[in-house]
Design an enzyme around this catalytic site. Structure first.
Site, short mmCIF file in Angstrom:
data_model
loop_
_atom_site.label_atom_id
_atom_site.label_comp_id
_atom_site.label_asym_id
_atom_site.label_seq_id
_atom_site.Cartn_x
_atom_site.Cartn_y
_atom_site.Cartn_z
N ASP A 6 0.83 -1.22 0.00
CA ASP A 6 0.00 0.00 0.00
C ASP A 6 0.86 1.26 0.00
O ASP A 6 1.96 1.26 0.55
CB ASP A 6 -0.92 -0.03 1.23
CG ASP A 6 -2.06 0.97 1.10
OD1 ASP A 6 -2.34 1.44 -0.02
OD2 ASP A 6 -2.69 1.28 2.14
N ASN B 131 -11.27 -2.48 -4.79
CA ASN B 131 -10.54 -1.53 -5.63
C ASN B 131 -11.28 -1.19 -6.93
O ASN B 131 -10.93 -0.23 -7.61
CB ASN B 131 -9.11 -2.01 -5.93
CG ASN B 131 -8.18 -1.90 -4.74
OD1 ASN B 131 -7.29 -2.72 -4.54
ND2 ASN B 131 -8.33 -0.85 -3.93
C1 IPE Z 1 -5.48 -2.59 0.06
O1 IPE Z 1 -5.13 -1.26 -0.16
C2 IPE Z 1 -5.48 -3.36 -1.23
C3 IPE Z 1 -4.22 -3.45 -1.94
C4 IPE Z 1 -3.04 -3.01 -1.56
C5 IPE Z 1 -4.29 -4.16 -3.18
P1 IPE Z 1 -6.22 -0.11 -0.29
O2 IPE Z 1 -5.45 1.15 -0.48
O3 IPE Z 1 -7.21 -0.45 -1.32
O4 IPE Z 1 -6.93 -0.17 1.14
P2 IPE Z 1 -7.78 0.93 1.92
O5 IPE Z 1 -8.80 1.43 0.96
O6 IPE Z 1 -6.84 2.01 2.34
O7 IPE Z 1 -8.34 0.19 3.10
C1 IPE Z 2 -1.68 0.37 -3.39
O1 IPE Z 2 -1.47 1.75 -3.46
C2 IPE Z 2 -2.00 -0.21 -4.74
C3 IPE Z 2 -3.40 -0.64 -4.92
C4 IPE Z 2 -4.33 -0.61 -4.02
C5 IPE Z 2 -3.74 -1.18 -6.20
P1 IPE Z 2 -2.65 2.79 -3.37
O2 IPE Z 2 -3.09 3.11 -4.76
O3 IPE Z 2 -3.72 2.32 -2.47
O4 IPE Z 2 -1.91 4.04 -2.75
P2 IPE Z 2 -2.46 5.03 -1.64
O5 IPE Z 2 -2.93 4.19 -0.49
O6 IPE Z 2 -3.58 5.79 -2.27
O7 IPE Z 2 -1.29 5.88 -1.28
MG MG Z 3 -4.05 2.49 -0.47
#
Ligand code: IPE
Ligand code: IPE
Ligand code: MG
Length: 242
Positions: free
Chosen positions: A13, A61
């Site tokens: 993340d 997502n």
């Molecule tokens: C969790 O991250 C899913 C992945 C890293 C694939 P998110 O960024 O989607 O999670 P939330 O929304 O902060 O809980």
């Molecule tokens: C994790 O990074 C990747 C996916 C969830 C696909 P994020 O896109 O959630 O990055 P942040 O949490 O917005 O920084």
């Molecule tokens: Mg994230």
């Protein structure tokens, strides 16, 4: 080494925040995230970790803007095409967990192709969770069980936790010993809910694209110092539950 996790599961993340800090578009963060994933695969294989799970895209997502979702799908596809021979040469078995129904025909085909190409590999298992959710996983296991009940092959009173476990994704692999989440969020975000029951949890503020070998080393060191009791007491011999 007994204190090395057999199965390491990671929520990768913080790609978006990494890009934002650099005044770059989110997609640049996702691209940098792929590079970090490539490094962690290499470093885990080098350390003889048996199973590495990477959460790449959650069931939730899909709530993101369509442009971001389609960019992520494109990244999987190009990543697969580019990396598969390297993974195969390193004896890595590549598997995917999650619901595939919303993927394009092309992506589904590619996934099936790389899974079958690497199926007989005996090195590390790389488990990629895409369109995966812990609730989805438990739900599909329950659906299998209720079908057996409906068919008269099973009495509902006979259902045990082990029977649910056996019907979850990757039932043949050990549950995660160590769970890592980057980016300073302290949540599971619907990852492996059932399988994380007794995992050791490790949270780091580092954003995923910055998660390098020394970060991995820190997490593994921390894990090695944990005392895993599974509800029992270490000062007494293990008793059976009944
Ligand atoms: C969790 O991250 C899913 C992945 C890293 C694939 P998110 O960024 O989607 O999670 P939330 O929304 O902060 O809980
Ligand atoms: C994790 O990074 C990747 C996916 C969830 C696909 P994020 O896109 O959630 O990055 P942040 O949490 O917005 O920084
Ligand atoms: Mg994230």
């Amino acid at each position: 080494m007994a204190s090395l996790p057999q199965h390491l599961a990671i929520i990768m993340d913080g790609n978006g925040r990494w890009a934002k800090k650099r005044l770059m578009p989110r997609i640049a963060g996702h691209r940098a995230g792929v590079e970090a994933a490539r490094q962690v695969v290499k470093n885990c294989a080098k350390r003889n970790i048996k199973v590495l799970s990477l959460f790449a895209f959650s069931s939730e997502n899909w709530r993101r803007p369509p442009q971001e979702v389609s960019y992520l799908m494109k990244l999987f596809l190009t990543g697969l095409e580019r990396e598969v021979s390297m993974l195969h040469e390193n004896n890595i078995q590549l598997r995917f967990i999650g619901d595939r129904v919303r993927f394009s025909e092309h992506l589904r085909k590619k996934i099936a192709e790389v899974e079958s190409l690497t199926r007989a590999n005996t090195g590390m298992v790389l488990l990629i969770a895409v369109d995966y959710g812990g609730q989805w996983d438990i739900c599909q296991a329950v659906r299998q069980l209720t079908q057996e009940v409906e068919a008269g092959q099973l009495k509902s009173a006979a259902i045990t936790p082990e029977m649910i476990s056996e019907r979850l994704s990757f039932a043949d692999l050990p549950h995660p010993d160590l769970f890592i989440r980057t980016s300073g969020e302290f949540r599971i975000s619907n990852f492996m809910l059932w399988q994380l029951a007794y995992s050791e949890l490790y949270f780091t503020p580092t954003l995923w694209p910055d998660f390098d070998e020394s970060e991995l080393e820190n997490a593994l060191k921390d894990y090695a110092s944990r005392d895993r009791r599974y509800g029992a007491r270490h000062d007494l011999p293990l008793k059976s539950e009944k």
